[in-house]
Design a protein around this motif. Structure first.
Motif, short mmCIF file in Angstrom:
data_model
loop_
_atom_site.label_atom_id
_atom_site.label_comp_id
_atom_site.label_asym_id
_atom_site.label_seq_id
_atom_site.Cartn_x
_atom_site.Cartn_y
_atom_site.Cartn_z
N ASN A 78 48.20 40.34 -7.57
CA ASN A 78 46.86 41.24 -7.78
C ASN A 78 45.98 42.25 -8.92
O ASN A 78 47.79 42.98 -8.70
CB ASN A 78 46.18 41.42 -6.07
N TYR A 80 43.60 44.72 -9.84
CA TYR A 80 42.28 45.72 -9.76
C TYR A 80 41.76 45.92 -10.73
O TYR A 80 42.58 46.46 -11.66
CB TYR A 80 42.99 46.69 -8.76
N TYR A 81 40.12 46.28 -10.27
CA TYR A 81 39.62 46.74 -11.59
C TYR A 81 38.67 47.54 -11.32
O TYR A 81 37.43 47.60 -10.34
CB TYR A 81 38.79 45.19 -11.81
N SER A 87 40.20 44.07 -6.30
CA SER A 87 41.23 43.42 -6.06
C SER A 87 40.99 42.01 -6.83
O SER A 87 39.58 41.39 -5.90
CB SER A 87 42.10 43.48 -4.49
N SER A 88 41.56 41.26 -7.44
CA SER A 88 41.65 40.22 -8.38
C SER A 88 41.94 39.50 -6.55
O SER A 88 41.90 37.55 -6.62
CB SER A 88 42.43 40.07 -9.20
N CYS A 92 37.02 39.26 -6.62
CA CYS A 92 36.33 38.59 -7.91
C CYS A 92 37.41 37.95 -8.32
O CYS A 92 38.75 37.34 -7.71
CB CYS A 92 36.21 39.34 -8.18
N THR A 93 37.54 37.07 -8.58
CA THR A 93 38.27 36.00 -10.10
C THR A 93 38.71 36.10 -10.97
O THR A 93 37.92 36.37 -12.11
CB THR A 93 37.83 34.34 -9.41
N ARG A 94 40.13 36.32 -11.24
CA ARG A 94 40.45 36.91 -12.83
C ARG A 94 39.77 35.36 -13.75
O ARG A 94 40.12 34.35 -13.58
CB ARG A 94 41.99 36.54 -13.25
N ARG A 104 33.15 37.54 -11.86
CA ARG A 104 34.64 37.39 -12.89
C ARG A 104 35.20 38.83 -13.16
O ARG A 104 34.49 40.00 -12.30
CB ARG A 104 34.14 36.83 -14.69
N CYS A 105 36.24 38.85 -12.91
CA CYS A 105 36.75 40.29 -12.06
C CYS A 105 37.26 41.86 -13.71
O CYS A 105 36.79 42.80 -12.88
CB CYS A 105 38.56 40.42 -12.02
N ASP A 116 29.63 47.44 -10.21
CA ASP A 116 31.02 47.25 -9.21
C ASP A 116 30.09 47.30 -7.50
O ASP A 116 30.77 47.43 -6.64
CB ASP A 116 31.54 48.31 -9.22
N CYS A 119 29.87 44.78 -5.34
CA CYS A 119 30.44 44.49 -4.57
C CYS A 119 31.09 45.44 -3.32
O CYS A 119 31.79 45.31 -2.56
CB CYS A 119 31.72 44.08 -5.66
#
Length: 157
Positions: A78, A80-81, A87-88, A92-94, A104-105, A116, A119
């Motif tokens: 994973n 982290y953004y 966490s991806s 969210c998805t990379r 999108r991450c 942010d 989420c």
């Protein structure tokens, strides 16, 4: 004489390269929010004033208040953004829209933290602050940031 000129040109090129590299390094850092800036963003995102100190503590300990921080890979590959280190693996998805937050991450790694916050509120509603290890270690049952100074108005004299 020709050798001297080429060495001089090489030195100039090296200096230009170093300056370009430094400017690129500067561009990779996100905005580091102050507590008061974070408070305003959280209020704008609909966070209750009674929980803002918890959110600021979380942000300080997860990302150092850096809006563009990306870390990883960590457990289960994973990443982290952003300021909340979302966490991806779940939220969210990379590279494409996805995850529980349907984002999108990479969208969390910019200076606009309103998405942010949306989420992070979803994460908090589902798992509470315990979803963030750093909040559990460094904020839970510990002194929280004092943000009273952020709301004081300066008198004009």
């Amino acid at each position: 004489m020709i050798i001297y000129k080429s060495r001089r040109n090489i030195t100039k090129i090296m200096i230009i390269d170093v300056l370009l590299l430094l400017s690129l390094v500067t561009l990779t850092y996100g905005k580091i929010l102050s507590e008061c800036e974070a408070m305003k963003e959280l209020q704008r995102g609909g966070i209750s004033r009674s929980f803002i100190s918890n959110w600021i503590c979380l942000m300080k300990n997860e990302s150092g208040m850096d809006t563009q921080l990306i870390t990883g890979p960590k457990a289960a590959s994973n990443y982290y953004y952003g300021i909340f280190q979302i966490s991806s693996g779940k939220w969210c998805t990379r590279g494409r829209v996805g995850g529980i937050c349907n984002k999108r991450c990479e969208d969390f790694a910019n200076d606009d933290i309103q998405d942010d916050i949306i989420c992070a509120k979803t994460i908090s509603n589902m798992d509470g602050f315990k979803a963030w290890n750093e909040w559990t270690k460094k904020c839970k049952n510990k002194p929280l940031p004092n943000i009273r100074h952020c709301t004081r108005r300066r008198s004009i004299t």
